[in-house]
Design a protein around this motif. Structure first.
Motif, mmCIF file in Angstrom:
data_model
loop_
_atom_site.group_PDB
_atom_site.id
_atom_site.type_symbol
_atom_site.label_atom_id
_atom_site.label_comp_id
_atom_site.label_asym_id
_atom_site.label_seq_id
_atom_site.Cartn_x
_atom_site.Cartn_y
_atom_site.Cartn_z
ATOM 1 N N LEU A 1 0.834 -1.198 0.000
ATOM 2 C CA LEU A 1 0.000 0.000 0.000
ATOM 3 C C LEU A 1 0.873 1.254 0.000
ATOM 4 O O LEU A 1 1.616 1.495 0.956
ATOM 5 C CB LEU A 1 -0.908 0.010 1.233
ATOM 6 C CG LEU A 1 -1.869 -1.170 1.354
ATOM 7 C CD1 LEU A 1 -2.640 -1.082 2.667
ATOM 8 C CD2 LEU A 1 -2.822 -1.209 0.169
ATOM 9 N N PRO A 2 0.802 2.073 -1.048
ATOM 10 C CA PRO A 2 1.575 3.313 -1.081
ATOM 11 C C PRO A 2 0.935 4.372 -0.183
ATOM 12 O O PRO A 2 -0.295 4.438 -0.069
ATOM 13 C CB PRO A 2 1.512 3.734 -2.549
ATOM 14 C CG PRO A 2 0.269 3.100 -3.077
ATOM 15 C CD PRO A 2 0.056 1.842 -2.281
ATOM 16 N N ALA B 1 0.914 9.589 7.617
ATOM 17 C CA ALA B 1 1.022 9.002 6.283
ATOM 18 C C ALA B 1 -0.395 8.664 5.814
ATOM 19 O O ALA B 1 -1.144 8.001 6.526
ATOM 20 C CB ALA B 1 1.884 7.755 6.319
ATOM 21 N N VAL B 2 -0.746 9.147 4.630
ATOM 22 C CA VAL B 2 -2.082 8.917 4.071
ATOM 23 C C VAL B 2 -1.952 7.889 2.956
ATOM 24 O O VAL B 2 -1.210 8.084 1.996
ATOM 25 C CB VAL B 2 -2.692 10.231 3.537
ATOM 26 C CG1 VAL B 2 -4.039 9.970 2.886
ATOM 27 C CG2 VAL B 2 -2.818 11.252 4.662
ATOM 28 N N VAL B 3 -2.675 6.778 3.117
ATOM 29 C CA VAL B 3 -2.646 5.720 2.113
ATOM 30 C C VAL B 3 -3.370 6.225 0.867
ATOM 31 O O VAL B 3 -4.435 6.846 0.947
ATOM 32 C CB VAL B 3 -3.317 4.432 2.651
ATOM 33 C CG1 VAL B 3 -3.330 3.346 1.583
ATOM 34 C CG2 VAL B 3 -2.591 3.940 3.896
ATOM 35 N N SER B 4 -2.766 5.971 -0.283
ATOM 36 C CA SER B 4 -3.310 6.457 -1.554
ATOM 37 C C SER B 4 -4.689 5.855 -1.814
ATOM 38 O O SER B 4 -4.826 4.630 -1.895
ATOM 39 C CB SER B 4 -2.374 6.087 -2.701
ATOM 40 O OG SER B 4 -1.100 6.650 -2.496
ATOM 41 N N PRO B 5 -5.725 6.704 -1.941
ATOM 42 C CA PRO B 5 -7.054 6.189 -2.273
ATOM 43 C C PRO B 5 -6.994 5.438 -3.604
ATOM 44 O O PRO B 5 -6.310 5.863 -4.531
ATOM 45 C CB PRO B 5 -7.914 7.441 -2.395
ATOM 46 C CG PRO B 5 -7.181 8.483 -1.612
ATOM 47 C CD PRO B 5 -5.721 8.153 -1.780
ATOM 48 N N GLY B 6 -7.676 4.324 -3.675
ATOM 49 C CA GLY B 6 -7.674 3.510 -4.884
ATOM 50 C C GLY B 6 -6.621 2.417 -4.867
ATOM 51 O O GLY B 6 -6.646 1.521 -5.707
ATOM 52 N N ALA B 7 -5.684 2.498 -3.910
ATOM 53 C CA ALA B 7 -4.690 1.425 -3.793
ATOM 54 C C ALA B 7 -5.434 0.130 -3.509
ATOM 55 O O ALA B 7 -6.419 0.110 -2.768
ATOM 56 C CB ALA B 7 -3.712 1.735 -2.668
ATOM 57 N N VAL C 1 -10.071 -18.589 -1.023
ATOM 58 C CA VAL C 1 -10.946 -17.454 -1.327
ATOM 59 C C VAL C 1 -10.076 -16.282 -1.762
ATOM 60 O O VAL C 1 -9.134 -15.905 -1.063
ATOM 61 C CB VAL C 1 -11.794 -17.063 -0.090
ATOM 62 C CG1 VAL C 1 -12.651 -15.849 -0.389
ATOM 63 C CG2 VAL C 1 -12.650 -18.236 0.370
ATOM 64 N N THR C 2 -10.378 -15.716 -2.930
ATOM 65 C CA THR C 2 -9.648 -14.552 -3.414
ATOM 66 C C THR C 2 -10.318 -13.306 -2.858
ATOM 67 O O THR C 2 -11.516 -13.093 -3.069
ATOM 68 C CB THR C 2 -9.631 -14.501 -4.946
ATOM 69 O OG1 THR C 2 -9.036 -15.702 -5.439
ATOM 70 C CG2 THR C 2 -8.855 -13.299 -5.448
ATOM 71 N N ILE C 3 -9.534 -12.508 -2.156
ATOM 72 C CA ILE C 3 -10.051 -11.296 -1.535
ATOM 73 C C ILE C 3 -9.299 -10.102 -2.119
ATOM 74 O O ILE C 3 -8.076 -10.056 -2.079
ATOM 75 C CB ILE C 3 -9.866 -11.323 -0.005
ATOM 76 C CG1 ILE C 3 -10.603 -12.527 0.582
ATOM 77 C CG2 ILE C 3 -10.349 -10.020 0.622
ATOM 78 C CD1 ILE C 3 -10.314 -12.769 2.041
ATOM 79 N N THR C 4 -10.048 -9.149 -2.672
ATOM 80 C CA THR C 4 -9.462 -7.921 -3.195
ATOM 81 C C THR C 4 -10.013 -6.744 -2.409
ATOM 82 O O THR C 4 -11.229 -6.559 -2.330
ATOM 83 C CB THR C 4 -9.771 -7.735 -4.691
ATOM 84 O OG1 THR C 4 -9.268 -8.857 -5.406
ATOM 85 C CG2 THR C 4 -9.151 -6.464 -5.235
ATOM 86 N N MET C 5 -9.102 -5.993 -1.813
ATOM 87 C CA MET C 5 -9.483 -4.809 -1.050
ATOM 88 C C MET C 5 -9.044 -3.573 -1.816
ATOM 89 O O MET C 5 -7.935 -3.530 -2.335
ATOM 90 C CB MET C 5 -8.808 -4.813 0.315
ATOM 91 C CG MET C 5 -9.181 -5.986 1.182
ATOM 92 S SD MET C 5 -8.308 -6.002 2.749
ATOM 93 C CE MET C 5 -6.631 -6.265 2.209
ATOM 94 N N SER C 6 -9.904 -2.589 -1.896
ATOM 95 C CA SER C 6 -9.589 -1.311 -2.530
ATOM 96 C C SER C 6 -9.768 -0.221 -1.481
ATOM 97 O O SER C 6 -10.857 -0.059 -0.922
ATOM 98 C CB SER C 6 -10.509 -1.066 -3.714
ATOM 99 O OG SER C 6 -10.235 0.185 -4.291
#
Length: 149
Positions: free
Chosen positions: A75-76, A84-90, A99-104
């Protein structure tokens, strides 16, 4: 001779104070503990413990990279003052027990206090298993305690 010495001295001061990656005080390996909550459409919510280690290091296109122990989730994040602010959309995709898990990420912050980072993440999640896909939201509130630099 005084002029080159002054220029050298000025360059040295500028380089010494400006050198090094932004957010270097965040850099290290951390033990993670906390809670992740998943709310999947059509299902009741689930809460799980955050465990393992996280690494915070210098980024290439961002000030920092926050990664999990597997190195699969990167996570950038960019510094805004002391946070530190994590880049939205990362996004991050992992396979856990088939189970495939994708977090945005929609929002995320990491706040450093001494050797402890408070990490707060929230966003959308998609889970895929046995040809079916489910969507919802997630949030993570975790405490990262530095174990190594």
């Amino acid at each position: 001779m005084k002029r080159p010495y002054r220029i050298f001295s000025l360059l040295f001061v500028l380089l010494a104070t400006g050198c090094g990656p932004a957010g270097q005080s965040f850099h290290g390996i951390y033990s993670a503990s906390g809670v992740t909550t998943l709310l999947i459409t059509g299902y009741s919510g689930a809460t799980g413990q955050v465990t393992g280690t996280r690494r915070i290091s210098e980024g290439v296109t961002s000030d920092l990279i926050i990664s999990d122990s597997s190195g699969q989730c990167l996570l950038p994040a960019n510094l805004e003052g002391d946070v530190a602010v994590v880049s939205p959309g990362a996004s991050c995709t992992q396979i856990i027990e088939g189970v495939t898990i994708t977090m945005s990420i929609t929002t995320g912050t990491a706040s450093l206090s001494g050797k402890v980072v408070e990490l707060r993440l929230a966003g959308n999640v998609t889970m895929a298993s046995q040809g079916k896909s489910y969507s919802g939201t997630f949030s993570e509130n975790s405490t990262l305690t530095r174990v190594a630099k």
